[in-house]
Design a protein around this motif. Structure first.
Motif, mmCIF file in Angstrom:
data_model
loop_
_atom_site.group_PDB
_atom_site.id
_atom_site.type_symbol
_atom_site.label_atom_id
_atom_site.label_comp_id
_atom_site.label_asym_id
_atom_site.label_seq_id
_atom_site.Cartn_x
_atom_site.Cartn_y
_atom_site.Cartn_z
ATOM 1 N N ILE A 245 67.533 3.820 109.359
ATOM 2 C CA ILE A 245 66.443 4.691 109.808
ATOM 3 C C ILE A 245 66.646 5.067 111.269
ATOM 4 C CG2 ILE A 245 63.955 4.837 110.188
ATOM 5 C CD1 ILE A 245 63.647 2.809 107.857
ATOM 6 N N GLU A 246 66.500 6.366 111.562
ATOM 7 C CA GLU A 246 66.655 6.845 112.932
ATOM 8 C C GLU A 246 65.312 6.958 113.654
ATOM 9 O OE1 GLU A 246 68.247 10.793 115.341
ATOM 10 O OE2 GLU A 246 68.730 10.573 113.231
ATOM 11 N N LYS A 247 64.342 7.642 113.014
ATOM 12 C CA LYS A 247 63.055 7.911 113.645
ATOM 13 C C LYS A 247 61.936 7.739 112.633
ATOM 14 C CE LYS A 247 64.864 11.508 116.681
ATOM 15 N NZ LYS A 247 64.700 12.898 117.115
ATOM 16 N N ILE A 248 60.756 7.387 113.150
ATOM 17 C CA ILE A 248 59.564 7.312 112.308
ATOM 18 C C ILE A 248 58.398 7.956 113.055
ATOM 19 C CG2 ILE A 248 60.314 5.280 111.021
ATOM 20 C CD1 ILE A 248 58.550 3.547 112.822
ATOM 21 N N GLY A 249 57.446 8.451 112.298
ATOM 22 C CA GLY A 249 56.249 9.036 112.881
ATOM 23 C C GLY A 249 55.108 8.944 111.891
ATOM 24 N N TYR A 250 53.881 9.037 112.420
ATOM 25 C CA TYR A 250 52.708 8.907 111.557
ATOM 26 C C TYR A 250 51.634 9.877 112.002
ATOM 27 C CZ TYR A 250 48.894 6.703 108.949
ATOM 28 O OH TYR A 250 47.846 6.454 108.088
ATOM 29 N N ALA B 201 55.540 -2.481 113.691
ATOM 30 C CA ALA B 201 55.708 -3.804 114.301
ATOM 31 C C ALA B 201 56.777 -4.654 113.612
ATOM 32 C CB ALA B 201 54.373 -4.553 114.274
ATOM 33 N N SER B 202 57.247 -4.215 112.456
ATOM 34 C CA SER B 202 58.185 -5.044 111.694
ATOM 35 C C SER B 202 59.508 -5.224 112.433
ATOM 36 C CB SER B 202 58.437 -4.440 110.315
ATOM 37 O OG SER B 202 59.116 -3.209 110.423
ATOM 38 N N GLU B 203 60.070 -6.400 112.270
ATOM 39 C CA GLU B 203 61.348 -6.707 112.895
ATOM 40 C C GLU B 203 62.474 -5.908 112.244
ATOM 41 O OE1 GLU B 203 63.593 -10.779 113.686
ATOM 42 O OE2 GLU B 203 61.436 -10.845 114.093
ATOM 43 N N SER B 204 62.410 -5.738 110.936
ATOM 44 C CA SER B 204 63.417 -4.973 110.199
ATOM 45 C C SER B 204 62.725 -3.797 109.510
ATOM 46 C CB SER B 204 64.120 -5.839 109.161
ATOM 47 O OG SER B 204 64.950 -5.036 108.340
ATOM 48 N N LYS B 205 62.954 -2.611 110.044
ATOM 49 C CA LYS B 205 62.334 -1.415 109.459
ATOM 50 C C LYS B 205 62.834 -1.186 108.036
ATOM 51 C CE LYS B 205 60.231 -0.387 113.327
ATOM 52 N NZ LYS B 205 60.077 -1.674 113.943
ATOM 53 N N GLY B 206 64.125 -1.408 107.806
ATOM 54 C CA GLY B 206 64.686 -1.197 106.474
ATOM 55 C C GLY B 206 64.103 -2.138 105.439
ATOM 56 N N LYS B 207 63.971 -3.407 105.790
ATOM 57 C CA LYS B 207 63.400 -4.377 104.848
ATOM 58 C C LYS B 207 61.944 -4.048 104.558
ATOM 59 C CE LYS B 207 66.387 -8.295 105.881
ATOM 60 N NZ LYS B 207 66.480 -9.625 106.468
ATOM 61 N N TYR B 208 61.193 -3.690 105.592
ATOM 62 C CA TYR B 208 59.785 -3.349 105.378
ATOM 63 C C TYR B 208 59.680 -2.106 104.493
ATOM 64 C CZ TYR B 208 54.847 -2.671 106.067
ATOM 65 O OH TYR B 208 53.506 -2.541 105.839
ATOM 66 N N PHE B 209 60.503 -1.107 104.773
ATOM 67 C CA PHE B 209 60.489 0.112 103.975
ATOM 68 C C PHE B 209 60.712 -0.201 102.499
ATOM 69 C CE2 PHE B 209 63.110 3.400 101.940
ATOM 70 C CZ PHE B 209 62.182 4.424 101.884
ATOM 71 N N HIS B 210 61.728 -0.986 102.194
ATOM 72 C CA HIS B 210 62.042 -1.292 100.797
ATOM 73 C C HIS B 210 60.989 -2.188 100.139
ATOM 74 C CE1 HIS B 210 65.843 0.736 100.335
ATOM 75 N NE2 HIS B 210 66.134 0.382 101.566
ATOM 76 N N ARG B 211 60.353 -3.048 100.917
ATOM 77 C CA ARG B 211 59.387 -3.990 100.367
ATOM 78 C C ARG B 211 57.981 -3.398 100.234
ATOM 79 N NH1 ARG B 211 59.763 -7.551 104.160
ATOM 80 N NH2 ARG B 211 57.703 -7.300 105.012
ATOM 81 N N MET B 212 57.601 -2.488 101.142
ATOM 82 C CA MET B 212 56.196 -2.075 101.205
ATOM 83 C C MET B 212 55.941 -0.562 101.073
ATOM 84 S SD MET B 212 54.825 -5.027 101.513
ATOM 85 C CE MET B 212 53.132 -4.621 101.889
ATOM 86 N N ILE B 213 56.989 0.260 101.175
ATOM 87 C CA ILE B 213 56.776 1.714 101.164
ATOM 88 C C ILE B 213 57.472 2.383 99.990
ATOM 89 C CG2 ILE B 213 57.163 3.858 102.444
ATOM 90 C CD1 ILE B 213 56.889 2.093 105.030
#
Length: 76
Positions: A11-16, A48-60
């Motif tokens: 992941i390069e960038k995120i926004g909300y 706030a997640s330490e690993s954006k990739g892991k959070y993405f796969h687990r929660m999004i």
């Protein structure tokens, strides 16, 4: 909406957009996805997640409707 550069293997960038409850993710492969009806607390946990990739796969991924915006939206 501002985008935040993140350190991630994928992941390069995120926004909300809190008014629309839309989460934007730009991957390193330059693909841009928007996820719909994402609660603010999910955004805050993702940010706030330490690993954006892991959070993405687990929660999004697989939990929210999404659209591929690649080539349709410019980011700052």
């Amino acid at each position: 909406m501002d985008y935040i550069n993140v350190e991630s293997a994928n992941i390069e960038k995120i926004g909300y957009d809190d008014q629309k409850r839309q989460l934007h993710i730009i991957f390193l492969k330059k693909t841009h996805y928007v996820y719909f009806d994402v609660p603010n607390n999910t955004w805050e946990e993702f940010l706030a997640s330490e690993s954006k990739g892991k959070y993405f796969h687990r929660m999004i991924k697989g939990y929210f409707a999404f659209q591929n915006l690649t080539g349709q939206v410019e980011t700052n």
